[in-house]
Design an enzyme around this catalytic site. Structure first.
Site, PDB file in Angstrom:
ATOM      1  N   GLU A   1       0.830  -1.197   0.000  1.00  0.00           N
ATOM      2  CA  GLU A   1       0.000   0.000   0.000  1.00  0.00           C
ATOM      3  C   GLU A   1       0.871   1.256   0.000  1.00  0.00           C
ATOM      4  O   GLU A   1       1.951   1.277   0.588  1.00  0.00           O
ATOM      5  CB  GLU A   1      -0.925  -0.034   1.225  1.00  0.00           C
TER       6      GLU A   1
ATOM      7  N   CYS B   1       3.655   8.206   1.522  1.00  0.00           N
ATOM      8  CA  CYS B   1       4.231   7.173   2.385  1.00  0.00           C
ATOM      9  C   CYS B   1       4.406   5.915   1.533  1.00  0.00           C
ATOM     10  O   CYS B   1       3.435   5.333   1.060  1.00  0.00           O
ATOM     11  CB  CYS B   1       3.271   6.963   3.552  1.00  0.00           C
TER      12      CYS B   1
ATOM     13  N   CYS C   1       6.911  -7.835   6.411  1.00  0.00           N
ATOM     14  CA  CYS C   1       8.149  -7.435   7.097  1.00  0.00           C
ATOM     15  C   CYS C   1       8.559  -8.564   8.031  1.00  0.00           C
ATOM     16  O   CYS C   1       7.715  -9.156   8.703  1.00  0.00           O
ATOM     17  CB  CYS C   1       7.939  -6.142   7.894  1.00  0.00           C
TER      18      CYS C   1
ATOM     19  N   CYS D   1       7.550  -6.374  14.787  1.00  0.00           N
ATOM     20  CA  CYS D   1       7.307  -5.502  15.935  1.00  0.00           C
ATOM     21  C   CYS D   1       5.902  -5.817  16.459  1.00  0.00           C
ATOM     22  O   CYS D   1       4.979  -6.050  15.672  1.00  0.00           O
ATOM     23  CB  CYS D   1       7.434  -4.031  15.538  1.00  0.00           C
TER      24      CYS D   1
ATOM     25  N   CYS E   1       2.589  -3.874  15.155  1.00  0.00           N
ATOM     26  CA  CYS E   1       2.521  -3.466  13.749  1.00  0.00           C
ATOM     27  C   CYS E   1       1.818  -4.533  12.909  1.00  0.00           C
ATOM     28  O   CYS E   1       2.225  -5.698  12.923  1.00  0.00           O
ATOM     29  CB  CYS E   1       3.945  -3.233  13.230  1.00  0.00           C
TER      30      CYS E   1
ATOM     31  N   GLY F   1       7.151  -2.616   5.380  1.00  0.00           N
ATOM     32  CA  GLY F   1       8.502  -3.142   5.231  1.00  0.00           C
ATOM     33  C   GLY F   1       9.565  -2.339   5.941  1.00  0.00           C
ATOM     34  O   GLY F   1       9.350  -1.211   6.371  1.00  0.00           O
TER      35      GLY F   1
ATOM     36  N   SER G   1      12.789   5.606   7.270  1.00  0.00           N
ATOM     37  CA  SER G   1      12.485   5.253   8.654  1.00  0.00           C
ATOM     38  C   SER G   1      12.928   3.820   8.905  1.00  0.00           C
ATOM     39  O   SER G   1      12.641   2.925   8.116  1.00  0.00           O
ATOM     40  CB  SER G   1      10.973   5.371   8.873  1.00  0.00           C
TER      41      SER G   1
ATOM     42  N   SER H   1      12.701   4.482  14.625  1.00  0.00           N
ATOM     43  CA  SER H   1      11.525   4.008  15.360  1.00  0.00           C
ATOM     44  C   SER H   1      11.978   3.512  16.728  1.00  0.00           C
ATOM     45  O   SER H   1      12.472   2.401  16.858  1.00  0.00           O
ATOM     46  CB  SER H   1      10.852   2.870  14.579  1.00  0.00           C
ATOM     47  N   LEU H   2      11.812   4.344  17.717  1.00  0.00           N
ATOM     48  CA  LEU H   2      12.356   4.035  19.047  1.00  0.00           C
ATOM     49  C   LEU H   2      11.371   3.181  19.865  1.00  0.00           C
ATOM     50  O   LEU H   2      11.672   2.076  20.254  1.00  0.00           O
ATOM     51  CB  LEU H   2      12.676   5.347  19.774  1.00  0.00           C
ATOM     52  N   HIS H   3      10.239   3.752  20.188  1.00  0.00           N
ATOM     53  CA  HIS H   3       9.103   3.062  20.833  1.00  0.00           C
ATOM     54  C   HIS H   3       9.311   2.616  22.277  1.00  0.00           C
ATOM     55  O   HIS H   3       8.363   2.187  22.920  1.00  0.00           O
ATOM     56  CB  HIS H   3       8.621   1.851  20.028  1.00  0.00           C
TER      57      HIS H   3
ATOM     58  N   ASN I   1      -2.378   3.061  16.397  1.00  0.00           N
ATOM     59  CA  ASN I   1      -3.531   2.854  15.519  1.00  0.00           C
ATOM     60  C   ASN I   1      -3.954   1.403  15.628  1.00  0.00           C
ATOM     61  O   ASN I   1      -3.204   0.509  15.236  1.00  0.00           O
ATOM     62  CB  ASN I   1      -3.157   3.174  14.066  1.00  0.00           C
TER      63      ASN I   1
ATOM     64  N   CYS J   1      -0.845   4.902  10.003  1.00  0.00           N
ATOM     65  CA  CYS J   1       0.397   4.180  10.310  1.00  0.00           C
ATOM     66  C   CYS J   1       0.098   2.849  10.955  1.00  0.00           C
ATOM     67  O   CYS J   1      -0.681   2.777  11.895  1.00  0.00           O
ATOM     68  CB  CYS J   1       1.188   4.919  11.395  1.00  0.00           C
TER      69      CYS J   1
END
Ligand code: SAH
Ligand code: SF4
Length: 385
Positions: free
Chosen positions: A98, A111, A118, A122, A125, A172, A204, A226-228, A305, A348
């Protein structure tokens, strides 16, 4: 069944400037043909050799035999009420990815996906939940920009909406498809491609450290990490690649990349998806402020999300604000990403791409929204781009 096109012809859509020059020289033509071809493809969105008026008929005929300009197959297009657009694109492996366009004032951000699925899994995700399917080719990556640019160019009513920024934040992990992503990003920034400035093309990554260490030698695009999580114990759980390349190594490789850029005023973007009760507590914000004290950065908070069976929840607006304030008090430029394109599942982490599954889910979504009389029913138009 998916339609697979197997072709021995060279797809010129996927050739960087250098590779385009090599291609023309290899067929006995002058290098400047590469410039003409790049302009036709990327500036004018032309995919038919016969439209290329400054190329002789003889060369056009020859090109038709050995080359092609083949964009990705657009399976469906979706247009949200807030202006967000989403294209579902089938790639050579048969999977779908997408691409999302998000207008915001004068800015229009595309985007772009780099892989179908992927491998990094994570925990929050939905792309990761599908597992890895395939790397996208250069033509499939730059082809997403090509499709979107052609769409806006071809729809006069939307001429004011153009692509000003590209973020490699679709499906990905871009650093796991290194060469193709680098070639595609360099085409985005090339004057003969889309001419975007290096500040407006962002890669990213969730932290593939060895690839990040190589990145500076091949591009000077902007970087988002991407820390999180602000500590290794928590990050190990949310972003499993952290077990291999922990925070210290990631921040060190980030500093190396940023330090190698000629313009020292540029800063890395830190992305942090806020998960209710998991990483959104005041102590996490304080720990994050300490962790990043030597990393010039801006912080982008992304309220989670949701997607079915994720097991996570989006924090309350108050919790998000409190988190943001703590970071702001510590001196960090901190923004909260707005949720856009929710009605077309374009936010996202909602990008799934498997078209059958997606169609079912969208139908369920519309049904649920229709049952909920307090909400407006979203308009979803579908059709080929
Ligand atoms: N693989 C790359 C780029 C794609 S993901 C990366 O991980 O950086 C783009 C951003 O969306 C990442 O910061 C990712 O962690 C975040 N994201 C993924 N799922 C999400 C979700 N469900 N809600 C909010 N953000 C999410
Ligand atoms: Fe892959 Fe990024 Fe999703 Fe992690 S957040 S699974 S790295 S796409």
């Amino acid at each position: 069944m998916s339609k697979l096109t197997v072709s021995a012809k060279t797809n010129l859509l996927g050739l960087s400037r250098e590779k385009m020059e090599t291609f023309f020289v290899s067929i006995g033509e002058k290098k400047f043909r590469a410039q003409q071809m790049l302009k036709w493809i990327h500036h004018n969105g032309v995919g038919d050799f016969d439209e290329m008026s400054n190329i002789s008929k003889a060369l056009r005929e020859r090109l038709k035999d050995i080359a092609e300009i083949r964009g990705p197959e657009v399976v469906s297009s979706h247009f949200s009420e807030d202006g967000t657009c989403k294209w579902v694109i089938r790639v050579a492996s048969g999977s779908c990815v997408e691409t999302v366009y998000i207008p915001d004032g004068k800015r229009g951000t595309l985007c772009v996906s780099s892989q179908a699925g992927c491998a990094l899994d994570c925990s929050f995700c939905s792309t990761g939940k599908q597992g890895f399917n395939s790397d996208l080719t250069v033509a499939e990556i730059i082809g997403q920009v090509w499709v979107a640019a052609k769409h806006f160019g071809n729809v006069p009513a939307k001429m004011d909406r153009s692509i000003t920024n590209v973020v490699m934040m679709g499906m990905g992990e871009p650093l796991l498809n290194f060469d193709n992503v680098v070639d595609a990003m360099n085409l985005m920034m090339d004057d003969l491609g889309y001419g975007l400035s290096k500040r407006r093309v962002t890669l990213s990554t969730s932290g593939v450290v060895p690839a990040l260490r190589k990145l500076g030698s091949v591009t000077d695009a902007s970087l988002a990490i991407s820390l999180h999580a602000p500590n290794n114990a928590l990050r190990d759980k949310l972003v499993p690649i952290n077990k291999k390349y922990p925070l210290e190594e990631l921040l060190d490789a980030t500093a190396e990349y940023m330090g190698g850029l000629s313009d020292k005023s540029r800063v890395v973007t830190i992305e942090y998806t806020l998960l209710a009760g998991v990483n959104d507590q005041p102590e996490h914000a304080k720990q994050m402020a300490r962790l990043l004290k030597n990393t010039p950065c801006k912080i982008n908070l992304i309220p989670f999300n949701p997607f079915p069976y994720s097991g996570y929840e989006r924090p309350s607006n108050n919790a998000v604000r409190r988190f943001q304030e703590l970071l702001a008090q510590a001196g960090y430029n901190t923004t909260v990403r707005k949720t856009r394109g929710d009605d077309i599942d374009a936010a996202c982490g909602q990008l799934v791409g498997q078209v059958n599954d997606r169609t079912r889910r969208s139908a369920r979504y519309i049904e649920a929204r229709q049952l909920d009389s307090t909400q407006d029913v979203p308009t979803i138009k579908k059709g080929a781009a």
